[in-house]
Design a protein around this motif. Structure first.
Motif, short mmCIF file in Angstrom:
data_model
loop_
_atom_site.label_atom_id
_atom_site.label_comp_id
_atom_site.label_asym_id
_atom_site.label_seq_id
_atom_site.Cartn_x
_atom_site.Cartn_y
_atom_site.Cartn_z
N VAL A 295 5.49 12.89 -5.28
CA VAL A 295 6.85 12.38 -5.10
C VAL A 295 7.43 12.89 -3.79
N LEU A 296 7.19 14.18 -3.49
CA LEU A 296 7.67 14.73 -2.22
C LEU A 296 7.01 14.03 -1.04
N LYS A 297 5.73 13.69 -1.18
CA LYS A 297 5.05 12.97 -0.11
C LYS A 297 5.69 11.61 0.13
N ASP A 323 -4.24 -0.31 -4.57
CA ASP A 323 -4.43 -0.17 -6.02
C ASP A 323 -4.54 1.29 -6.44
N SER A 324 -4.92 2.20 -5.53
CA SER A 324 -4.98 3.61 -5.87
C SER A 324 -3.60 4.22 -6.01
N LEU A 325 -2.58 3.51 -5.54
CA LEU A 325 -1.22 4.03 -5.60
C LEU A 325 -0.39 3.35 -6.67
N GLY A 326 -0.60 2.05 -6.86
CA GLY A 326 0.31 1.31 -7.73
C GLY A 326 -0.33 0.73 -8.95
N ASN A 327 -1.40 1.33 -9.48
CA ASN A 327 -2.03 0.72 -10.65
C ASN A 327 -1.63 1.44 -11.91
N ARG A 328 -1.85 0.76 -13.03
CA ARG A 328 -1.61 1.35 -14.34
C ARG A 328 -2.88 1.50 -15.13
N GLY A 329 -4.04 1.17 -14.51
CA GLY A 329 -5.32 1.27 -15.21
C GLY A 329 -5.73 -0.05 -15.78
N ILE A 330 -6.94 -0.54 -15.45
CA ILE A 330 -7.46 -1.79 -15.98
C ILE A 330 -8.90 -1.62 -16.32
N ALA A 331 -9.42 -2.57 -17.03
CA ALA A 331 -10.85 -2.58 -17.31
C ALA A 331 -11.55 -3.30 -16.17
N GLY A 393 -6.79 4.15 -17.50
CA GLY A 393 -6.18 5.39 -17.08
C GLY A 393 -4.90 5.11 -16.32
N MET A 394 -4.28 6.20 -15.95
CA MET A 394 -3.01 6.10 -15.27
C MET A 394 -3.18 5.73 -13.82
N GLY A 395 -4.32 6.09 -13.23
CA GLY A 395 -4.54 5.77 -11.84
C GLY A 395 -3.90 6.77 -10.92
N GLY A 400 4.91 10.18 -11.44
CA GLY A 400 6.14 9.88 -10.75
C GLY A 400 6.00 9.29 -9.37
N VAL A 401 4.76 9.14 -8.87
CA VAL A 401 4.58 8.61 -7.52
C VAL A 401 5.01 7.15 -7.45
N LEU A 402 4.56 6.35 -8.40
CA LEU A 402 4.90 4.93 -8.38
C LEU A 402 6.40 4.69 -8.52
N PRO A 403 7.11 5.33 -9.48
CA PRO A 403 8.57 5.13 -9.51
C PRO A 403 9.26 5.56 -8.22
N ALA A 404 8.79 6.65 -7.61
CA ALA A 404 9.39 7.08 -6.34
C ALA A 404 9.15 6.04 -5.26
#
Length: 830
Positions: A295-297, A323-331, A393-395, A400-404
Motif C-alpha cells: 500500500v505504501l508503494k 494480472d499480478s497486481l489486479g487479480n483475484r485468482g482464477i483457474a 488464490g488472492m494473487g 490492500g494493494v488493489l484497493p489502494a
C-alpha cells in the motif's frame, strides 16, 4: 408420566386440566408504555449501597486513628466532614422516589417525559449540531477540571481555588520520566517508519523524454491498435483539443492479448514518441513480505506520478503483467496456443503407451473445442489428474494493494499539502483545489479475465484493446523488419510463404525465428540466411529438438504409413486447411504428427469441413488395416476420440446429422436415452448412451465416413507409400514438399517427380511388403530403405554433394549412396 399437548408432563391417573394454548406476544416498546419500566431492587439500591459503603469506610478509618472516640461522636464527625456523601445519597433517594412514582402514575410520567424533558430537547434541538457538540465537549472538560481540582485540594490540603495551579508543578517534577517515555516511544516508531520507508522504495523506473529510441514505426503487425493508441497520445499531448469541447482525456488503456504479440513493445514506442515522462512499474514491485508495504508503494508511486505530471504537463504510468497486481485468482488451464500445440487429447499415460498426436492436424477451432470438452469431462469425473490443473488464490494484488490502487486511479480529488489544507483554513481562506493531473495509465496483460472488474471500469481504464496475433500482412511487415537486420537472400515470395505458414506468430516469435535461422546459417558455415535456414528454424521452434532415439525399421515404417495416411487424406479432402508440417521424429508424448494451418481467416465452420476432419482422423485406422493386413496399433486411440467427439457434436448438437433435436436438451431433462447426470452408476450411463438412438447415429456416421475414407486411401495407395518414404528418408517434411511428393512436382527441398516413376512404385511396394513381413515375424525387413536419387545427378564424383533427400535432413539409416546404375533408385549393397 404422560405428556399433554400444550403443557408439561402430568402424573398418570390425574384429571386432565384444560389449558389455553401458548401464544407468543411481542415485547412492548418503550414509546408505547404510559409509565416508566419498573426497576429491579438491585438497580434501585446499588448507588445507595456504594455511598453507604464509602461512608462506612471513612468512619472505620476515623475510629482506627482515634480508638477512644465514641461511635456516635465519630459518626457525627464523619457526617460533617464528608457531608457531600450525604448530599449525594439524598439526591439518589429523590431520584429513586421519582422513578417509583413514574412507574405507577402515567400522568406523572408523561408530564416529566413530554413537558419537562421533551420541552428541553425541543429547545436544544434548535441549536446547530456542531455548536451542541462543541458546547457538550466544553462542559465535559470543565467537569473533569472541577473533579481534578477537588482531588488535588484534598491531597495537598489546599483551597480548591489554588489547588489546580499545583498541576504544572507536578508535571515539571515528573518531566524527566515523561521525556524518557516519549523518547522510547518515538525511537520505536522511528525504527518502524524507517523500515517501511526503506521497503517502500523502488519498484519503478522513470524514463524521461528522448531516453527511449523505440518509435511507433518499429511496431509491426498491429496497425489498428496502434492507430487507437496514437489517438490517445494526441489528446495527452494536446489536452485542450478535447477539454475545450467539454470532453476529457482518457485516463487508462489496457493492452491484452497472447504473449509475444507486441504489448510491451507498443508501450516502449509510447515512451519513445511522447514528450512526457514514462514511469515503468515492475510487475513484482507490490509483492511484499510485510502487510502494508505494498500500500505504501502504491501511495509513493502515485505521489511521484503527480509530481512528474505537474512538472511536464502530463505523464504515462505503465504496469506490465498487470494480472499480478489486479487479480483475484482464477483457474488456469494447461492448454497451449497456436497451431503447434501438441497437448494430447487424452490424458498422458492413461493407457501406458505413446499414441499419435491425433489432435494436431485438426483445424485450430476444432482443436480448442475438443480440448474444452475433455477438460469438462475430466473436471466432472472422480479424478482431476487430466491435462489441466487449476489453482486459485488472492494473487499479488492482495493485502490492500488493489484497493489502494483503485483509490489512487480514480479516488476522491482533495486539496493536497499541509499549508493548503491547514494554514489557509486557519486564516479563513478556502483551500485551493487540486490541479489536473494528466496521468495516462497503461496496463499490459495476457490474462484479462484475471483483472478485477472494478479496475476495468471507465474512469480508471477507459480503453481496452486486444493485441492479438498479427494478420498475414502484419507478419510480412514484421519479417521484413527483422530480416532487414541480418544478411539474407530471402525473396518476397518466400517472405509471403513463411508468413502464410506461421499464422499464430507474434512479433517475439518472428524475431526468434529469424534469429534461429541466422544461428543455423552460422553453424552451417554461412553468413547469409537462406530459405532452408528459415524452414529448419521453424521446425525447431514448433516441434522442439527431437528425442535422441531411433526407431527400429519396421516401427519406423509403420509410423510413417500412419502419418502418411493422415497427410494424404488431409490434402485430398480438407481444403479449408493447408498442411504445414509432418514428422515421424519422436517427441515427448507422440510418435509422429501432421499439423495443418488455415491459409486465411475463417470464423464459421461447415458440415463438410467437420466431415473432412473426421476423415483425416479415421485415416490412420483404416490405413493401418489396409497396409498391414487388417492389423492396427493403439496409436489410433487419440484419432478415434477426436472423430467420435466431432461426430457426437454433429449428430446431437449442431444439427449436422440425420435429426434436428439437440441432445443437450434431452440429456438435461432425461429423455431420448441421454440420461440425466448423476442417476445410476457409470456402467448404466454408458449402457443407456450406447443403446440410445444418438449412439447408433454416431456409430452410423463414423461407419459411413470410415467407408469413404477407406475408398480414398485405397485410391491413393501410391501417394501414401510415397509420403511414407519421404518421411522415413527425411523424418520431417514441410507441407509444400508433401504436396510436391503427392502431385509429382519439384518442391522447395524435395523433388516430387522422383516419386512418380514406375521404378519407385515397384521398389516402394517391395520395401513395404518386406516391412509388413518383418512386422508379422518381429524381425528386421529383408531389404533396407531405398535411397532416392535424381537421374541428372547420377554421375558424380565421390566428393559430390549429398542427395536432395540428405540435404533435406535425411538420416543415414537407409545406407550410403553408391555410384552406378541407370535408374533413379539404388539399393545399397545391391
Amino acid at each position: 408420566m404422560s405428556q399433554t399437548e400444550n403443557g408439561p408432563a402430568t402424573p398418570m391417573g390425574s384429571k386432565d386440566i384444560e389449558r389455553s394454548p401458548m401464544v407468543f406476544q411481542s415485547r412492548e416498546r418503550d414509546s408505547e408504555r404510559l409509565t416508566r419500566k419498573p426497576l429491579g431492587w438491585w438497580d434501585r439500591s446499588k448507588i445507595l449501597l456504594v455511598l453507604l459503603g464509602s461512608w462506612t469506610v471513612l468512619l472505620w478509618a476515623l475510629l482506627a486513628r482515634v480508638p477512644t472516640l465514641p461511635l456516635g461522636i465519630a459518626a457525627q464527625r464523619t457526617a460533617i466532614s464528608h457531608s457531600w456523601l450525604l448530599v449525594l445519597a439524598g439526591l439518589e433517594v429523590i431520584r429513586q422516589i421519582h422513578y417509583f412514582v413514574s412507574e405507577r402514575s402515567a400522568r406523572y410520567h408523561q408530564f416529566w417525559t413530554k413537558r419537562v424533558f421533551g420541552g428541553l430537547n425541543r429547545r436544544t434541538s434548535k441549536m446547530n449540531q456542531w455548536n451542541r457538540y462543541r458546547l457538550g465537549r466544553a462542559v465535559k472538560v470543565l467537569f473533569f477540571l472541577v473533579i481534578l481540582d477537588l482531588v488535588l485540594a484534598k491531597i495537598f490540603n489546599l483551597p480548591p481555588a489554588i489547588a489546580l495551579f499545583q498541576l504544572p508543578v507536578l508535571l515539571f517534577q515528573a518531566m524527566p520520566f515523561i521525556l524518557q517515555l516519549v523518547f522510547a516511544f518515538f525511537f520505536v516508531i522511528f525504527q518502524f517508519v524507517g523500515l517501511f520507508w526503506f521497503l517502500s522504495r523502488g519498484g519503478s523506473e522513470i524514463i524521461l523524454p528522448d531516453d527511449m529510441d523505440v518509435r511507433f514505426s518499429d511496431v509491426k503487425g498491429q496497425d489498428n491498435v496502434l492507430a487507437k493508441v496514437k489517438q490517445t497520445m494526441l489528446f495527452l499531448e494536446k489536452p485542450e483539443a478535447i477539454e475545450e469541447k467539454g470532453g476529457k482525456v482518457p485516463k487508462g488503456i489496457l493492452l491484452w492479448g497472447p504473449p509475444g504479440t507486441g504489448k510491451t513493445m507498443m508501450a516502449k514506442a509510447v515512451a519513445g514518441e511522447t514528450s512526457k515522462p514514462f514511469l515503468f512499474v515492475d510487475p513484482g514491485a507490490f509483492i511484499q513480505m510485510f502487510m502494508g508495504v505494498g500500500v505504501l508503494k502504491v501511495k509513493a508511486l502515485f505521489r511521484k506520478a503527480r509530481k512528474l505530471a505537474l512538472r511536464y504537463g502530463g505523464m504515462i504510468l505503465f504496469f506490465d503483467e498487470a494480472d499480478s497486481l489486479g487479480n483475484r485468482g482464477i483457474a488456469v488451464g494447461g492448454r497451449g496456443q497456436g497451431p503447434f500445440d501438441r497437448t494430447p487429447l487424452t490424458r498422458p499415460g492413461s493407457v501406458g503407451q505413446h499414441v499419435c498426436n491425433g489432435i494436431s492436424y485438426l483445424a485450430p477451432a476444432t482443436r480448442d473445442f475438443l480440448r474444452q470438452r475433455v477438460v469438462q469431462v475430466e473436471e466432472q469425473g472422480p479424478k482431476r489428474d487430466g491435462i489441466i490443473a487449476g489453482f486459485g488464490g488472492m494473487g499479488g494484488g492482495g493485502m490492500g494493494v488493489l484497493p489502494a490502487l483503485l483509490s489512487e486511479l480514480d479516488g476522491m480529488e482533495k486539496p493536497r499539502g499541509f499549508f493548503n489544507r491547514q494554514i489557509r483554513r486557519a486564516l479563513g481562506m478556502k483551500p485551493k483545489q487540486p490541479p489536473k493531473y494528466r496521468i495516462l495509465t497503461m496496463m499490459a496483460t495476457n490474462l484479462p479475465e484475471a483483472l478485477d472488474p472494478a479496475l476495468l471500469r471507465p474512469g480508471r481504464i477507459d480503453r481496452m484493446y486486444k493485441v492479438g496475433y498479427p494478420s498475414k500482412n502484419g507478419r510480412i511487415d514484421t519479417y521484413r523488419k527483422y530480416l532487414g537486420k541480418v544478411s539474407h537472400v530471402i525473396t518476397e515470395d518466400e517472405i509471403d510463404r513463411i508468413a502464410t505458414i506461421t499464422p499464430y506468430y507474434g512479433g517475439a516469435q518472428i524475431e526468434d525465428l529469424v534469429n534461429a535461422a541466422l544461428i543455423h546459417a552460422i553453424e552451417d558455415g554461412r553468413d547469409t540466411v537462406e530459405w532452408k535456414d528459415m524452414v529448419k528454424a521453424k521446425q525447431l521452434l514448433d516441434l522442439g529438438p527431437p528425442e535422441d532415439v531411433e526407431y527400429i525399421e519396421r516401427e519406423r515404417h509403420a509410423v510413417a504409413v500412419h502419418e502418411a495416411c493422415h497427410a494424404v487424406v488431409a490434402y485430398r479432402v480438407r481444403h479449408h486447411l493447408t498442411i504445414d508440417i509432418a514428422t515421424i521424429e519422436k517427441g515427448g508424448d507422440y510418435l509422429g504428427m501432421v499439423a495443418s494451418i488455415p491459409p486465411e481467416d475463417q470464423f464459421t465452420r461447415w458440415r463438410s469441413e467437420y466431415e473432412a476432419d473426421i476423415m483425416v482422423s479415421l485415416a490412420s485406422l483404416i490405413g493401418e488395416r489396409i497396409f498391414f493386413a487388417g492389423d492396427s496399433s493403439s496409436g489410433v486411440s487419440g484419432d478415434l476420440e477426436s472423430a467420435t467427439l466431432i461426430a457426437t457434436m454433429m449428430e446431437g448438437y449442431w444439427g449436422m446429422g440425420s435429426t434436428v433435436a439437440s441432445h443437450g436438451v434431452t440429456k438435461e431433462i432425461g429423455i431420448g436415452g441421454g440420461g440425466k447426470p448423476g442417476k445410476g452408476g457409470e456402467g448404466k450411463q454408458e449402457k443407456d448412451f450406447l443403446e440410445s438412438s444418438l449412439g447408433y447415429r454416431i456409430e452410423g456416421k463414423l461407419a459411413e465416413v470410415l467407408e469413404r475414407t477407406k475408398q480414398l486411401v485405397e485410391e491413393n495407395r501410391h501417394a501414401v507409400l510415397a509420403v511414407a518414404h519421404a518421411l522415413e528418408a527425411n523424418k520431417t517434411v514441410t507441407g509444400e514438399d508433401l504436396e510436391a511428393v503427392i502431385e509429382g512436382r519439384p518442391g522447395p527441398l524435395i523433388d516430387g517427380r522422383m516419386y512418380h516413376t514406375p521404378e519407385f512404385v515397384a521398389t516402394a511396394e517391395a520395401y513395404h511388403a518386406a516391412a509388413v513381413e518383418a512386422h508379422k515375424q518381429y524381425s528386421r525387413p529383408s531389404m533396407p530403405l531405398p535411397v532416392l536419387r535424381p537421374r541428372e545427378l547420377e554421375p558424380e564424383p565421390a566428393s559430390a554433394q549429398a542427395s536432395p533427400a540428405t540435404e533435406a535432413g535425411a538420416p543415414d539409416g537407409g545406407g550410403e549412396d553408391r555410384p552406378g546404375g541407370d535408374g533413379p533408385w539404388k539399393r545399397p549393397g545391391a
